[in-house]
Enzyme design. Structure first.
Site, PDB file in Angstrom:
ATOM      1  N   LYS A 278       0.838  -1.200   0.000  1.00 31.03           N
ATOM      2  CA  LYS A 278       0.000   0.000   0.000  1.00 31.03           C
ATOM      3  C   LYS A 278       0.877   1.256   0.000  1.00 31.03           C
ATOM      4  O   LYS A 278       2.049   1.205   0.380  1.00 31.03           O
ATOM      5  CB  LYS A 278      -0.904  -0.007   1.247  1.00 31.03           C
ATOM      6  N   ARG A 352     -10.083 -11.793   0.835  1.00 27.73           N
ATOM      7  CA  ARG A 352     -10.853 -12.855   0.184  1.00 27.73           C
ATOM      8  C   ARG A 352     -10.150 -14.204   0.316  1.00 27.73           C
ATOM      9  O   ARG A 352     -10.791 -15.250   0.309  1.00 27.73           O
ATOM     10  CB  ARG A 352     -11.120 -12.485  -1.282  1.00 27.73           C
TER      11      ARG A 352
END
Ligand code: BES
Ligand code: ZN
Ligand code: ZN
Length: 501
Positions: A278, A352
């Site tokens: 990030k 996920r």
């Protein structure tokens, strides 16, 4: 904490008496007549002159100068009676309790009969009082050497009502308070920095909950995961020095272990993004990436308190997502617990992955319905903003029950689709069954569709709380920071759940 007074006696001493007032003062004249008479009709006049404001959520304080037992009256505006509902009441009460605490009050009375209307009965109002009180007066202690939180806390609330049975009001107050406290527990978990809350700490917290409420607890360690083949959770954990945990809590509220609701919560204690790292701005705040886990644990606390006749299995996959020589990488192919292989195209789409194994594991534990909660995608924030949770499903009837619970809890959720074309995109890997990141287009949907591949035929609802798990400003029902979103929706869903044929 709560006492109910069924016979209204205005001579009783209180630091403050909280009273609701509608914009058209019909109720005021009917129900507060006696009180008004003790003030020679001045209260009605103050409402008429606007010195006591009935505007929604307005707060007006009036000193009683010894005319009644309470030292002050705190009027809270409820707006127009025709628009009034439970939600408005909760927020108005939140403001009232905030104002009371800022006034260094330690004890308060609430005139419940002034807070009811056609859409809000006395028991709803009682629930709103205790829930709003718990939520609005929540603080995260923090780590300042010199705490600036010198304010006093309200420790006792007396509820005055002649309109309903005292015991029933008391039990509504208890339920509302449990909802508030469960939400606050989730808020604290989310507010804790990741060096203070590792996967091990979440597992320890879950064990404590289990002991307190008699839940069956199972914590899978790394060795167990290796044996079972939980390759997705293990891959995300590869870059970490902190051991991963798969946390399972079971609550059996029915004779038989059937019709089991599986609640699955993303428990990433910190998300660096891994090698798909990030940005320096995007990484700040990623301690909150376990908001789904916190929501599930908060709901389990309420379930433990209220003991509904349902079966629930809570499953929380927990780790941080770090970078190191051992970390998983884009292009890696991993094998999930389900056996499905996954090509990792983006290590920042880690939620996920851990949820894939958790959803499969919930099924191993007999879950016949699945609801997962996750701070899954920035995409849901782009789509729905910071006030609305995204919801996805493979089953209309289960969705209906979740929508109703969310509506009742006052937690806005809005549906986004998963079409066949969306499923095709997550199935679009040349070398594996699935890929975890088919590109940024519609990526909230991609995240959902990916998890759906593991729910398979089991009725499933996915709640993406990336935008709603935190709030950047103080509000009526709590401070800036973690919101505890979906705790109350999940708890209500479980309480009201109707098994689907
Ligand atoms: N934890 C993030 C999602 C998130 C974003 C939570 C902002 C709270 C606030 C998640 O793991 C993530 O990084 N998602 C990626 C997915 C993408 C790589 C497909 C995203 O949203 O950018
Ligand atoms: Zn991520
Ligand atoms: Zn994440």
């Amino acid at each position: 904490m709560f006492t109910v007074q069924n016979e209204i006696d205005f001579s009783t001493n209180h630091e403050i008496l909280i009273i609701g007032v509608f914009e058209k003062p019909v109720k005021f004249e009917e129900q507060l007549e006696n009180l008004d008479q003790l003030f020679d009709g001045y209260l009605t006049q103050l409402v008429k002159s606007g010195d006591i404001s009935a505007k929604r959520k307005a707060i007006s304080t009036v000193h009683t100068f010894g005319k009644i037992g309470a030292q002050r009256l705190l009027f809270v505006g409820l707006g127009k009676e025709k628009d009034f509902d439970f939600e408005i009441l909760r927020e108005a009460l939140g403001k009232a309790f905030n104002a009371a605490e800022n006034g260094r009050i330690t004890e308060a009375a609430v005139f419940l009969d002034s807070l009811i209307s056609t859409h809000v009965d006395p028991l709803d109002a009682a629930h709103a009082v205790s829930e709003a009180f718990a939520l609005a007066t929540y603080h995260f202690e923090g780590y300042k050497q010199q705490s600036n939180d010198g304010s006093k806390k309200i420790e006792k609330i007396t509820v005055l009502s002649e309109q309903a049975d005292g015991d029933e009001i008391h039990s509504s107050l208890t339920v509302g308070y449990s909802f508030g406290i469960g939400t606050n527990s989730a808020r604290t978990l989310v507010n804790l920095p990741s060096n203070m809350l590792t996967a091990t700490d979440i597992a320890d917290y879950a064990k404590e909950l289990g002991q307190e409420y008699d839940f069956e607890v199972e914590i899978l360690e790394k060795e167990d995961m290796l044996k079972l083949g939980m390759g997705a959770l293990l891959a995300v954990n590869q870059g970490s020095i902190e051991p991963p945990k798969m946390i399972v809590l079971k609550y059996q509220g029915k004779e038989e272990w059937k019709d089991v609701l599986g609640l699955v919560g993303k428990g990433i204690t910190f998300d660096t993004g891994g090698y798909s790292i990030k940005s320096k701005d995007g990484i700040v705040g990623m301690k909150t990436d376990m908001g789904g886990a916190a929501a599930v644990l908060g709901a389990m606390q309420i379930i433990g308190e209220l003991k509904p006749e349902q079966n629930v299995v809570a499953v929380i996959p927990s780790t941080d997502n770090m970078v190191s020589g051992g970390a998983f990488k884009p292009d890696d192919v991993i094998t999930s617990l389900s056996g499905k292989t996954i090509e990792v195209l983006n290590t920042d789409a880690e939620g996920r992955l851990v949820l894939a194994d958790a959803v499969t594991y919930a099924k191993h534990h007999g879950a016949s319905y699945l609801v997962d909660v996750a701070t899954l995608t920035g995409g849901v924030i782009t789509a729905l903003g910071n006030d609305t949770t995204g919801v996805f499903t493979n089953h209309e009837v289960l969705l209906e029950q979740v929508l109703e619970a969310a509506y009742e809890a006052g937690e806005p959720i809005w549906r986004l689709p998963i079409f066949e074309k969306d499923k095709e995109r997550v199935r679009g890997s040349k070398i594996a069954d699935l890929n975890n990141s088919p590109g940024r287009e519609g990526h909230a949907i991609m995240g959902a569709a990916f998890i759906g591949e593991f729910a398979e035929e089991t009725p499933w609802v996915h709640l993406d709380i990336a935008g709603t798990a935190t709030i950047n400003h103080d509000h009526e029902l709590g401070p800036a920071g973690a919101t505890g979103v979906m705790v109350r929706t999940l708890a209500l869903l479980v309480e009201r759940f109707e098994p689907i044929e």
